[in-house]
Design a protein around this motif. Structure first.
Motif, mmCIF file in Angstrom:
data_model
loop_
_atom_site.group_PDB
_atom_site.id
_atom_site.type_symbol
_atom_site.label_atom_id
_atom_site.label_comp_id
_atom_site.label_asym_id
_atom_site.label_seq_id
_atom_site.Cartn_x
_atom_site.Cartn_y
_atom_site.Cartn_z
ATOM 1 N N LEU A 58 0.996 -1.260 0.078
ATOM 2 C CA LEU A 58 0.115 -0.035 0.167
ATOM 3 C C LEU A 58 0.683 1.057 0.044
ATOM 4 O O LEU A 58 0.684 2.136 -0.702
ATOM 5 C CB LEU A 58 -0.771 0.114 1.176
ATOM 6 N N MET A 59 1.989 1.281 0.914
ATOM 7 C CA MET A 59 2.710 2.376 0.855
ATOM 8 C C MET A 59 3.499 2.581 -0.531
ATOM 9 O O MET A 59 3.775 3.704 -1.071
ATOM 10 C CB MET A 59 3.769 2.261 2.096
ATOM 11 N N ARG A 60 3.813 1.673 -0.978
ATOM 12 C CA ARG A 60 4.584 1.802 -2.334
ATOM 13 C C ARG A 60 3.663 2.300 -3.543
ATOM 14 O O ARG A 60 3.707 3.224 -4.158
ATOM 15 C CB ARG A 60 5.079 0.208 -3.071
ATOM 16 N N TYR A 61 2.427 1.575 -3.277
ATOM 17 C CA TYR A 61 1.244 2.164 -4.348
ATOM 18 C C TYR A 61 1.191 3.593 -4.156
ATOM 19 O O TYR A 61 0.832 4.312 -5.412
ATOM 20 C CB TYR A 61 0.027 1.188 -4.119
ATOM 21 N N ALA A 62 0.835 4.008 -2.860
ATOM 22 C CA ALA A 62 0.446 5.246 -2.496
ATOM 23 C C ALA A 62 1.455 6.352 -3.061
ATOM 24 O O ALA A 62 1.435 7.474 -3.639
ATOM 25 C CB ALA A 62 0.226 5.489 -1.126
#
Length: 67
Positions: A58-62
């Motif tokens: 999720l952090m990478r996607y964001a």
């Protein structure tokens, strides 16, 4: 980009690799719209990761999508 389009894109992008819960329902988003202060903003989606891998993804996607 409209909110509905952003929500559809988020759900589609995360569908294959996110095992946690993901909601774009207005009630769920409303629960996370403020932090107890007067400031309030509706998130496009609410994600509840089930694992460390979900959180990292999720952090990478964001970061990549700059939501």
């Amino acid at each position: 980009m409209s909110l509905e389009l952003r929500q559809s894109r988020i759900v589609e992008d995360l569908r294959d690799w996110f095992s946690g819960e993901l909601s774009v329902h207005v009630v769920d988003r409303g629960l996370y719209a403020n932090d107890g202060s007067l400031y309030e903003i509706q998130p496009a989606a609410v994600a509840c990761p089930k694992s460390r891998e979900d959180l990292v993804a999720l952090m990478r996607y964001a970061a990549e999508e700059q939501w």
